[in-house]
Design a protein around this motif. Structure first.
Motif, PDB file in Angstrom:
ATOM      1  N   TYR A  26      -2.614  -0.963  17.066  1.00 55.61           N
ATOM      2  CA  TYR A  26      -2.587  -1.724  15.821  1.00 55.61           C
ATOM      3  C   TYR A  26      -3.058  -0.840  14.661  1.00 55.61           C
ATOM      4  O   TYR A  26      -2.404  -0.782  13.611  1.00 55.61           O
ATOM      5  CB  TYR A  26      -3.471  -2.978  15.940  1.00 55.61           C
ATOM      6  CG  TYR A  26      -3.526  -3.787  14.671  1.00 55.61           C
ATOM      7  CD1 TYR A  26      -2.566  -4.754  14.400  1.00 55.61           C
ATOM      8  CD2 TYR A  26      -4.540  -3.579  13.735  1.00 55.61           C
ATOM      9  CE1 TYR A  26      -2.606  -5.491  13.234  1.00 55.61           C
ATOM     10  CE2 TYR A  26      -4.581  -4.314  12.567  1.00 55.61           C
ATOM     11  CZ  TYR A  26      -3.616  -5.265  12.316  1.00 55.61           C
ATOM     12  OH  TYR A  26      -3.657  -5.979  11.157  1.00 55.61           O
ATOM     13  N   GLU A  27      -4.174  -0.171  14.847  1.00 59.11           N
ATOM     14  CA  GLU A  27      -4.715   0.690  13.795  1.00 59.11           C
ATOM     15  C   GLU A  27      -3.762   1.833  13.470  1.00 59.11           C
ATOM     16  O   GLU A  27      -3.598   2.202  12.305  1.00 59.11           O
ATOM     17  CB  GLU A  27      -6.092   1.243  14.192  1.00 59.11           C
ATOM     18  CG  GLU A  27      -7.205   0.205  14.168  1.00 59.11           C
ATOM     19  CD  GLU A  27      -7.210  -0.710  15.396  1.00 59.11           C
ATOM     20  OE1 GLU A  27      -6.550  -0.397  16.412  1.00 59.11           O
ATOM     21  OE2 GLU A  27      -7.884  -1.758  15.318  1.00 59.11           O
ATOM     22  N   ASP A  28      -3.106   2.400  14.492  1.00 52.84           N
ATOM     23  CA  ASP A  28      -2.141   3.483  14.263  1.00 52.84           C
ATOM     24  C   ASP A  28      -0.959   2.996  13.415  1.00 52.84           C
ATOM     25  O   ASP A  28      -0.502   3.697  12.506  1.00 52.84           O
ATOM     26  CB  ASP A  28      -1.600   4.026  15.590  1.00 52.84           C
ATOM     27  CG  ASP A  28      -2.665   4.719  16.426  1.00 52.84           C
ATOM     28  OD1 ASP A  28      -3.710   5.118  15.868  1.00 52.84           O
ATOM     29  OD2 ASP A  28      -2.442   4.864  17.639  1.00 52.84           O
ATOM     30  N   ILE A  29      -0.479   1.816  13.722  1.00 52.92           N
ATOM     31  CA  ILE A  29       0.659   1.262  12.980  1.00 52.92           C
ATOM     32  C   ILE A  29       0.240   0.934  11.552  1.00 52.92           C
ATOM     33  O   ILE A  29       0.965   1.231  10.595  1.00 52.92           O
ATOM     34  CB  ILE A  29       1.245   0.032  13.709  1.00 52.92           C
ATOM     35  CG1 ILE A  29       1.754   0.444  15.095  1.00 52.92           C
ATOM     36  CG2 ILE A  29       2.359  -0.604  12.893  1.00 52.92           C
ATOM     37  CD1 ILE A  29       2.037  -0.720  16.033  1.00 52.92           C
ATOM     38  N   LEU A  30      -0.933   0.355  11.399  1.00 59.14           N
ATOM     39  CA  LEU A  30      -1.439   0.044  10.066  1.00 59.14           C
ATOM     40  C   LEU A  30      -1.610   1.318   9.233  1.00 59.14           C
ATOM     41  O   LEU A  30      -1.254   1.349   8.050  1.00 59.14           O
ATOM     42  CB  LEU A  30      -2.762  -0.721  10.168  1.00 59.14           C
ATOM     43  CG  LEU A  30      -3.396  -1.145   8.853  1.00 59.14           C
ATOM     44  CD1 LEU A  30      -2.451  -2.024   8.032  1.00 59.14           C
ATOM     45  CD2 LEU A  30      -4.719  -1.879   9.130  1.00 59.14           C
ATOM     46  N   LYS A  31      -2.106   2.386   9.848  1.00 61.88           N
ATOM     47  CA  LYS A  31      -2.253   3.668   9.133  1.00 61.88           C
ATOM     48  C   LYS A  31      -0.895   4.201   8.688  1.00 61.88           C
ATOM     49  O   LYS A  31      -0.764   4.770   7.594  1.00 61.88           O
ATOM     50  CB  LYS A  31      -2.954   4.706  10.024  1.00 61.88           C
ATOM     51  CG  LYS A  31      -4.433   4.468  10.171  1.00 61.88           C
ATOM     52  CD  LYS A  31      -5.061   5.472  11.124  1.00 61.88           C
ATOM     53  CE  LYS A  31      -6.493   5.107  11.421  1.00 61.88           C
ATOM     54  NZ  LYS A  31      -7.081   5.947  12.473  1.00 61.88           N
ATOM     55  N   PHE A  32       0.149   4.021   9.521  1.00 61.46           N
ATOM     56  CA  PHE A  32       1.495   4.440   9.145  1.00 61.46           C
ATOM     57  C   PHE A  32       1.950   3.676   7.900  1.00 61.46           C
ATOM     58  O   PHE A  32       2.494   4.267   6.961  1.00 61.46           O
ATOM     59  CB  PHE A  32       2.478   4.218  10.301  1.00 61.46           C
ATOM     60  CG  PHE A  32       3.903   4.440   9.924  1.00 61.46           C
ATOM     61  CD1 PHE A  32       4.418   5.721   9.822  1.00 61.46           C
ATOM     62  CD2 PHE A  32       4.746   3.362   9.648  1.00 61.46           C
ATOM     63  CE1 PHE A  32       5.747   5.934   9.458  1.00 61.46           C
ATOM     64  CE2 PHE A  32       6.064   3.557   9.287  1.00 61.46           C
ATOM     65  CZ  PHE A  32       6.565   4.849   9.188  1.00 61.46           C
ATOM     66  N   VAL A  33       1.733   2.374   7.877  1.00 58.11           N
ATOM     67  CA  VAL A  33       2.127   1.558   6.720  1.00 58.11           C
ATOM     68  C   VAL A  33       1.359   1.998   5.480  1.00 58.11           C
ATOM     69  O   VAL A  33       1.947   2.179   4.405  1.00 58.11           O
ATOM     70  CB  VAL A  33       1.896   0.054   7.006  1.00 58.11           C
ATOM     71  CG1 VAL A  33       2.136  -0.784   5.755  1.00 58.11           C
ATOM     72  CG2 VAL A  33       2.785  -0.414   8.141  1.00 58.11           C
ATOM     73  N   GLN A  34       0.063   2.187   5.618  1.00 53.74           N
ATOM     74  CA  GLN A  34      -0.756   2.596   4.475  1.00 53.74           C
ATOM     75  C   GLN A  34      -0.342   3.971   3.952  1.00 53.74           C
ATOM     76  O   GLN A  34      -0.278   4.184   2.735  1.00 53.74           O
ATOM     77  CB  GLN A  34      -2.235   2.568   4.855  1.00 53.74           C
ATOM     78  CG  GLN A  34      -2.731   1.151   5.088  1.00 53.74           C
ATOM     79  CD  GLN A  34      -4.094   1.079   5.753  1.00 53.74           C
ATOM     80  OE1 GLN A  34      -4.506   2.001   6.478  1.00 53.74           O
ATOM     81  NE2 GLN A  34      -4.795  -0.024   5.536  1.00 53.74           N
ATOM     82  N   ALA A  35      -0.018   4.901   4.850  1.00 56.90           N
ATOM     83  CA  ALA A  35       0.449   6.228   4.428  1.00 56.90           C
ATOM     84  C   ALA A  35       1.800   6.119   3.720  1.00 56.90           C
ATOM     85  O   ALA A  35       2.038   6.793   2.711  1.00 56.90           O
ATOM     86  CB  ALA A  35       0.541   7.167   5.630  1.00 56.90           C
ATOM     87  N   ALA A  36       2.685   5.276   4.239  1.00 57.31           N
ATOM     88  CA  ALA A  36       3.993   5.078   3.609  1.00 57.31           C
ATOM     89  C   ALA A  36       3.842   4.507   2.202  1.00 57.31           C
ATOM     90  O   ALA A  36       4.570   4.898   1.277  1.00 57.31           O
ATOM     91  CB  ALA A  36       4.865   4.156   4.467  1.00 57.31           C
ATOM     92  N   MET A  37       2.876   3.629   2.027  1.00 58.77           N
ATOM     93  CA  MET A  37       2.612   3.064   0.705  1.00 58.77           C
ATOM     94  C   MET A  37       2.071   4.142  -0.234  1.00 58.77           C
ATOM     95  O   MET A  37       2.534   4.262  -1.372  1.00 58.77           O
ATOM     96  CB  MET A  37       1.604   1.914   0.822  1.00 58.77           C
ATOM     97  CG  MET A  37       2.143   0.695   1.535  1.00 58.77           C
ATOM     98  SD  MET A  37       0.872  -0.523   1.932  1.00 58.77           S
ATOM     99  CE  MET A  37       0.232  -0.911   0.329  1.00 58.77           C
ATOM    100  N   ARG A  38       1.120   4.903   0.236  1.00 61.46           N
ATOM    101  CA  ARG A  38       0.491   5.943  -0.575  1.00 61.46           C
ATOM    102  C   ARG A  38       1.503   7.011  -0.995  1.00 61.46           C
ATOM    103  O   ARG A  38       1.520   7.448  -2.140  1.00 61.46           O
ATOM    104  CB  ARG A  38      -0.657   6.560   0.239  1.00 61.46           C
ATOM    105  CG  ARG A  38      -1.723   7.228  -0.547  1.00 61.46           C
ATOM    106  CD  ARG A  38      -2.928   7.656   0.283  1.00 61.46           C
ATOM    107  NE  ARG A  38      -2.636   8.217   1.595  1.00 61.46           N
ATOM    108  CZ  ARG A  38      -2.779   7.558   2.751  1.00 61.46           C
ATOM    109  NH1 ARG A  38      -3.190   6.319   2.777  1.00 61.46           N
ATOM    110  NH2 ARG A  38      -2.505   8.143   3.893  1.00 61.46           N
ATOM    111  N   LYS A  39       2.346   7.428  -0.056  1.00 58.17           N
ATOM    112  CA  LYS A  39       3.333   8.487  -0.321  1.00 58.17           C
ATOM    113  C   LYS A  39       4.614   7.962  -0.962  1.00 58.17           C
ATOM    114  O   LYS A  39       5.491   8.750  -1.288  1.00 58.17           O
ATOM    115  CB  LYS A  39       3.686   9.187   0.996  1.00 58.17           C
ATOM    116  CG  LYS A  39       2.533   9.913   1.637  1.00 58.17           C
ATOM    117  CD  LYS A  39       2.947  10.478   2.990  1.00 58.17           C
ATOM    118  CE  LYS A  39       1.787  11.092   3.710  1.00 58.17           C
ATOM    119  NZ  LYS A  39       2.158  11.537   5.075  1.00 58.17           N
ATOM    120  N   LYS A  40       4.722   6.630  -1.065  1.00 60.55           N
ATOM    121  CA  LYS A  40       5.929   5.990  -1.601  1.00 60.55           C
ATOM    122  C   LYS A  40       7.172   6.420  -0.826  1.00 60.55           C
ATOM    123  O   LYS A  40       8.210   6.745  -1.396  1.00 60.55           O
ATOM    124  CB  LYS A  40       6.068   6.255  -3.089  1.00 60.55           C
ATOM    125  CG  LYS A  40       4.893   5.725  -3.900  1.00 60.55           C
ATOM    126  CD  LYS A  40       5.124   5.870  -5.375  1.00 60.55           C
ATOM    127  CE  LYS A  40       3.938   5.484  -6.209  1.00 60.55           C
ATOM    128  NZ  LYS A  40       3.366   4.209  -6.072  1.00 60.55           N
TER     129      LYS A  40
END
Length: 158
Positions: A26-40
């Motif tokens: 769960y945390e790994d997937i959430l980190k992927f989403v957060q990175a995708a948001m940050r990097k646009k």
């Protein structure tokens, strides 16, 4: 923001705290989403949020009576959040037909599978990013869901 052809959409299925697993996925997937948001990385992030009600088919057929009446807020900002009381959606018209859609989230063999099959049936251009999917039932449930996805959708599963 790109629109139509060339547009990239991240479709996040039920990444809610209630489904967090003990395996750390769960945390790994959430980190992927957060990175995708940050990097646009994506032009738009669309998320679903699973809910339930006392007379739902989840209760009737699956004896699943969690999330009745309330669910926590999603732990990330999405451009669009769609609440659902089903495995998939009835309406996918918020997705441009020409967009490239990446599907991730929970549960691999249920809601992720249903969304992917719906996108297939509606002739969307999509990929399931299997590294960023998981199941609340753990690794074996996830593997069974992936097997089904790959069996049905082959090249759409990465």
């Amino acid at each position: 923001m790109r629109k139509g052809v060339g547009m990239k959409i991240l479709f996040v299925v039920d990444l809610q705290t209630e489904f967090a697993d003990d395996d750390g996925r769960y945390e790994d997937i959430l980190k992927f989403v957060q990175a995708a948001m940050r990097k646009k990385t994506y032009d738009k992030i669309i998320a679903t949020k699973c809910l339930n009600r006392k007379n739902s088919n989840f209760v009737r057929y699956s004896n699943w009576d969690e999330l009745i009446g309330n669910a926590a807020e999603l732990p990330f900002e999405a451009d669009v959040v769609i609440e659902k009381i089903s495995y998939g959606l009835v309406d996918y018209s918020m997705l441009p037909k020409e967009a490239e859609i990446h599907v991730i989230g929970y549960n691999t063999g249920a809601c992720v599978l249903k969304v992917a099959l719906d996108l297939f049936d509606r002739n969307y251009n999509f990929k399931v990013l299997s590294e960023y999917c998981y199941s609340t039932g753990g690794s074996e449930h996830h593997k069974r869901g992936l097997w089904t996805l790959k069996n049905l959708l082959e090249n759409a599963v990465q």
